[in-house]
Structures are given as structure tokens and as C-alpha cells.
Design a protein around this motif. Structure first.
Motif, PDB file in Angstrom:
ATOM      1  N   LEU A 177     -14.619  37.264  -3.879  1.00 27.25           N
ATOM      2  CA  LEU A 177     -14.288  36.638  -2.595  1.00 27.25           C
ATOM      3  C   LEU A 177     -13.508  37.596  -1.713  1.00 27.25           C
ATOM      4  CD1 LEU A 177     -13.274  33.030  -3.735  1.00 27.25           C
ATOM      5  CD2 LEU A 177     -15.370  33.712  -2.567  1.00 27.25           C
ATOM      6  N   LYS A 178     -12.635  38.386  -2.331  1.00 31.23           N
ATOM      7  CA  LYS A 178     -11.858  39.371  -1.575  1.00 31.23           C
ATOM      8  C   LYS A 178     -12.786  40.418  -0.959  1.00 31.23           C
ATOM      9  CE  LYS A 178      -7.762  42.326  -2.074  1.00 31.23           C
ATOM     10  NZ  LYS A 178      -8.347  43.657  -1.852  1.00 31.23           N
ATOM     11  N   SER A 183      -9.280  36.279   3.789  1.00 28.60           N
ATOM     12  CA  SER A 183      -7.858  36.558   3.945  1.00 28.60           C
ATOM     13  C   SER A 183      -7.003  36.073   2.782  1.00 28.60           C
ATOM     14  CB  SER A 183      -7.358  35.908   5.248  1.00 28.60           C
ATOM     15  OG  SER A 183      -5.974  36.063   5.381  1.00 28.60           O
ATOM     16  N   ASP A 184      -6.184  36.951   2.252  1.00 30.33           N
ATOM     17  CA  ASP A 184      -5.149  36.738   1.224  1.00 30.33           C
ATOM     18  C   ASP A 184      -5.509  35.741   0.118  1.00 30.33           C
ATOM     19  OD1 ASP A 184      -4.791  34.318   2.567  1.00 30.33           O
ATOM     20  OD2 ASP A 184      -2.724  34.668   3.108  1.00 30.33           O
ATOM     21  N   ILE A 185      -6.796  35.591  -0.190  1.00 38.74           N
ATOM     22  CA  ILE A 185      -7.206  34.686  -1.267  1.00 38.74           C
ATOM     23  C   ILE A 185      -6.606  35.145  -2.597  1.00 38.74           C
ATOM     24  CG2 ILE A 185      -9.386  35.942  -1.648  1.00 38.74           C
ATOM     25  CD1 ILE A 185      -9.106  32.172  -2.010  1.00 38.74           C
ATOM     26  N   ARG A 186      -6.571  36.447  -2.850  1.00 40.16           N
ATOM     27  CA  ARG A 186      -6.066  36.971  -4.123  1.00 40.16           C
ATOM     28  C   ARG A 186      -4.594  36.623  -4.305  1.00 40.16           C
ATOM     29  NH1 ARG A 186      -3.453  41.677  -5.863  1.00 40.16           N
ATOM     30  NH2 ARG A 186      -3.949  42.283  -8.023  1.00 40.16           N
ATOM     31  N   ASN A 187      -3.798  36.899  -3.290  1.00 38.57           N
ATOM     32  CA  ASN A 187      -2.355  36.652  -3.386  1.00 38.57           C
ATOM     33  C   ASN A 187      -2.059  35.174  -3.638  1.00 38.57           C
ATOM     34  OD1 ASN A 187       0.502  37.539  -3.021  1.00 38.57           O
ATOM     35  ND2 ASN A 187       0.383  36.155  -1.264  1.00 38.57           N
ATOM     36  N   LYS A 188      -2.736  34.307  -2.920  1.00 39.33           N
ATOM     37  CA  LYS A 188      -2.463  32.868  -3.035  1.00 39.33           C
ATOM     38  C   LYS A 188      -2.901  32.307  -4.393  1.00 39.33           C
ATOM     39  CE  LYS A 188      -2.671  31.760   1.903  1.00 39.33           C
ATOM     40  NZ  LYS A 188      -3.406  31.051   2.971  1.00 39.33           N
ATOM     41  N   ILE A 189      -4.084  32.706  -4.845  1.00 39.47           N
ATOM     42  CA  ILE A 189      -4.592  32.171  -6.110  1.00 39.47           C
ATOM     43  C   ILE A 189      -3.784  32.691  -7.289  1.00 39.47           C
ATOM     44  CG2 ILE A 189      -6.550  32.102  -7.696  1.00 39.47           C
ATOM     45  CD1 ILE A 189      -7.034  30.346  -5.333  1.00 39.47           C
ATOM     46  N   ILE A 190      -3.498  33.994  -7.316  1.00 41.05           N
ATOM     47  CA  ILE A 190      -2.745  34.554  -8.445  1.00 41.05           C
ATOM     48  C   ILE A 190      -1.325  34.025  -8.451  1.00 41.05           C
ATOM     49  CG2 ILE A 190      -1.818  36.674  -9.462  1.00 41.05           C
ATOM     50  CD1 ILE A 190      -4.388  38.064  -8.788  1.00 41.05           C
ATOM     51  N   ARG A 320       4.972  41.822 -10.530  1.00 40.62           N
ATOM     52  CA  ARG A 320       6.143  42.152  -9.686  1.00 40.62           C
ATOM     53  C   ARG A 320       5.741  42.380  -8.241  1.00 40.62           C
ATOM     54  NH1 ARG A 320       7.255  45.625 -14.277  1.00 40.62           N
ATOM     55  NH2 ARG A 320       8.848  44.676 -15.605  1.00 40.62           N
ATOM     56  N   GLN A 321       4.536  42.889  -8.022  1.00 38.20           N
ATOM     57  CA  GLN A 321       4.088  43.199  -6.661  1.00 38.20           C
ATOM     58  C   GLN A 321       3.514  41.976  -5.945  1.00 38.20           C
ATOM     59  OE1 GLN A 321       1.246  46.297  -7.435  1.00 38.20           O
ATOM     60  NE2 GLN A 321       2.778  47.933  -7.379  1.00 38.20           N
ATOM     61  N   ILE A 322       2.870  41.093  -6.667  1.00 39.09           N
ATOM     62  CA  ILE A 322       2.108  40.006  -6.047  1.00 39.09           C
ATOM     63  C   ILE A 322       2.985  39.086  -5.204  1.00 39.09           C
ATOM     64  CG2 ILE A 322       2.249  38.300  -7.932  1.00 39.09           C
ATOM     65  CD1 ILE A 322      -0.966  39.112  -6.035  1.00 39.09           C
ATOM     66  N   ARG A 323       4.207  38.839  -5.643  1.00 39.57           N
ATOM     67  CA  ARG A 323       5.097  37.903  -4.921  1.00 39.57           C
ATOM     68  C   ARG A 323       5.702  38.552  -3.678  1.00 39.57           C
ATOM     69  NH1 ARG A 323       6.374  34.374  -2.413  1.00 39.57           N
ATOM     70  NH2 ARG A 323       7.814  32.686  -2.832  1.00 39.57           N
ATOM     71  N   GLN A 324       5.686  39.867  -3.620  1.00 41.71           N
ATOM     72  CA  GLN A 324       6.318  40.554  -2.496  1.00 41.71           C
ATOM     73  C   GLN A 324       5.449  40.577  -1.242  1.00 41.71           C
ATOM     74  OE1 GLN A 324       7.270  44.463  -4.020  1.00 41.71           O
ATOM     75  NE2 GLN A 324       8.438  43.666  -5.727  1.00 41.71           N
ATOM     76  N   LYS A 325       4.172  40.233  -1.393  1.00 38.53           N
ATOM     77  CA  LYS A 325       3.251  40.318  -0.249  1.00 38.53           C
ATOM     78  C   LYS A 325       3.454  39.171   0.729  1.00 38.53           C
ATOM     79  CE  LYS A 325      -0.223  42.886  -2.804  1.00 38.53           C
ATOM     80  NZ  LYS A 325      -1.610  42.933  -3.288  1.00 38.53           N
TER      81      LYS A 325
END
Length: 325
Positions: A177-178, A183-190, A320-325
Motif C-alpha cells: 500500500l505504501k 499517506s502514512d499508512i505504515r506509521n499508523k498501522i505499525i 524507536r523510530q516509528i513513534r517519532q514520525k
């Protein structure tokens, strides 16, 4: 309103008990037996809890029609599972088995396997099919559906492996999907997936402990106070596993295995995703798992292990990176 899974929770935990008694799968978690594995795994869980992942609800995602959702799910499933008539028929039966619930949570879904006259009856309980998150949810549940259709859910006899392939398909779906520049599907789902793991290992355990302490107090008072008896009966009706020691033990055992299935599921699935992204030919090996090959053998082949530091390295960095976006 409780979904189908929540309504059947006591039956599910008793089925778990009967299955390990009947050697459908083993009782102990052999992946978390040695001290090094326990320490590395707990550090990984602590990392997830510490980043305080955010749950994204259905309202956070792009709206889509049911037709669009089913078409995209079909494309992704055929890409992962293979382009053949058997998979196409399974997809059709899968879509016909969906019962939509009113949950706002994107992962408030389950693939229930019921038995009637020695035949398997499937009910796919899922939030309303109205936005892009439904694609990820349905691809996840189709994996469970496919494995149970072919009796491949417990090839390794490990209940706590139950979520590995479904979360892997979920992660592949996010990646696809990415690529469509959604838009930002990866960040939201993970984030949402990690929040579920954190909930199981933190908030949920605290809730269970408080509930048990409350029940013990109410139970004692109910012996002498008729008004407290009503409170006790209400608790027992809502949480039937509180009623007696047997039900309590069965629920706690099942809950522990479920908790580990999400924690280990994400750990192993992310490592397998990395292998696919490094070389798409590895998808062929993943397809073999979906057809009943041993997950344990493939994890060993790739040296993915709970006692191997490198298994956690990329996962912990991503968390650690995913929440910072």
C-alpha cells in the motif's frame, strides 16, 4: 458491544486447554526458555512499551468503498498466496463469511472457526469495511482463514506462533500500500499494532490483577451481604473465568499464550519481512509456510531466534523510530 471473539472468550480458552492436552500444540513456550532469550525478549517488549505507541482508529484512515477494498485485498492476496483458482475460491468464501461489527478499532477482528456436524464453519468478525485500514485487517484475517481451511495453523505445534504469518501478511500489505503512495499508512498501522502488544504486556496485565483483587473482595463480602452477591454475579457474568479455579487457570494460560503470540509474532514477522525486502525470491519460501511447511525450520534457516541479538536489532531500531514520525 462485545464482538464475536469476546463473547466466545471462555470457549476459546477452554479450546486452548483441550488442544494442548490432545497434543495439537505444546503447552510450554520453548522459544522463551533460556535466560538469554528471556532477557532479550523482555528488553524488546520494554522498548515497545517505552515508546508509548499510539492507537489509530478507523476515523484516521482514507475512506474507500467495499468494492474498492475487496478488489485491493484480492490483488494483494493473489500476489502473496499465488494466482490460482483455489485461492480465488477461498477469497470468495472468505468475503461471504464476513460479519461487520461497529468497532472503531481497526484490529477488533477475528477469524472464528466453529464446528457443525463435523464441518468447519467460519465467521470473520471485522470492523465496517469502509476505509483503507480494512484492507490490512482483511489480509491479516484471510491468512488465519487460509491456514485453518487447510489445517496448517499449528504445523509447529506452537499456539504462540499463530500470529506470525498473519502479521507478516499484514506487514507485506502495508508495504504494498505504501508503494501505492498512500499517506502514512505504515506509521499508523505499525503504531496501532505495537500499541496492541504494549497493551497485552502492560495495561491488560494490570487490569487483570485489579479485576482479580476486586472479585476476591466482593466474593468475601457476598458471603454475608446479599447486595454484594448481585455485584459478584454481575462480575461472573461479564468475566465467567472468575467463577472457579479451573476456569481461571484456563483463561490465564490462554491469555499468556495469546500475549506471546503477538509479541513473538511481530518480532519474527518483521525479520521475515526484511528477508523478503532484501530478496523478493524469499517470498517463495514464505508461500511454502502458507502451504503447511514448518515455520520453525524457516526461522532456523534464516537464523532468526529469540536468543540471537541480531533478531532484535532492526526491530528495536524501527520501533524507536516509528513513534517519532
Amino acid at each position: 458491544m462485545a464482538n464475536l471473539y469476546e463473547q466466545s472468550l471462555m470457549d476459546v480458552s477452554l479450546a486452548y486447554y483441550n488442544n494442548w492436552r490432545n497434543n495439537v500444540y505444546m503447552h510450554k513456550n520453548v522459544d522463551l526458555q533460556d535466560t538469554l532469550a528471556k532477557d532479550l525478549y523482555q528488553n524488546y517488549i520494554n522498548t515497545i512499551i517505552d515508546v508509548n505507541p499510539k492507537e489509530y482508529f478507523k476515523s484516521s484512515f482514507i475512506k474507500l468503498s467495499k468494492k474498492e477494498i475487496k478488489n485491493i485485498v484480492g490483488e494483494i492476496i493473489i500476489y502473496i498466496f499465488g494466482n490460482n483458482e483455489e485461492i480465488k475460491n477461498e477469497l470468495n468464501n472468505f468475503f461471504n463469511s464476513i460479519v461487520e461489527n461497529q468497532s472503531k478499532s481497526i484490529f477488533n477482528s477475528t477469524c472464528l472457526v466453529l464446528k457443525e456436524d463435523n464441518h468447519k464453519i467460519f465467521k470473520i468478525d471485522a470492523p465496517a469495511l469502509n476505509n483503507i485500514s480494512s484492507i490490512v485487517t482483511l489480509c491479516h484475517e484471510f491468512t488465519h482463514y487460509h491456514l485453518h481451511i487447510h489445517d496448517n495453523a499449528y504445523v509447529d505445534k506452537k499456539h504462540y506462533y499463530e500470529e506470525i504469518l498473519s502479521i507478516l501478511v499484514e506487514l507485506i500489505t502495508i508495504h504494498l500500500l505504501k508503494e501505492k503512495e498512500i499517506s502514512d499508512i505504515r506509521n499508523k498501522i505499525i503504531n496501532t499494532r505495537l500499541e496492541i502488544i504494549a497493551w497485552h504486556y502492560n495495561t491488560h496485565l494490570e487490569e487483570i490483577d485489579k479485576l482479580i483483587q476486586t472479585y476476591i473482595k466482593v466474593y468475601k463480602i457476598s458471603q454475608i451481604n446479599p447486595l454484594a452477591l448481585k455485584d459478584r454475579q454481575k462480575l461472573e457474568q461479564t468475566y465467567p473465568w472468575l467463577k472457579n479455579e479451573f476456569n481461571y487457570k484456563r483463561y490465564i494460560e490462554y491469555d499468556k499464550s495469546l500475549r506471546e503470540s503477538y509479541g513473538l509474532g511481530f518480532l519474527y514477522a518483521y525479520n521475515l519481512l526484511v528477508k523478503i525486502l532484501e530478496d523478493n525470491n524469499n517470498l517463495i519460501k514464505i508461500r511454502e509456510l502458507l502451504n503447511g511447511h514448518s515455520i520453525s525450520d524457516l526461522l532456523e534457516y534464516y537464523q532468526i531466534s529469540t536468543s540471537n541479538f541480531t533478531t532484535y536489532e532492526k526491530v528495536n531500531t524501527m520501533v524507536r523510530q516509528i513513534r517519532q514520525k
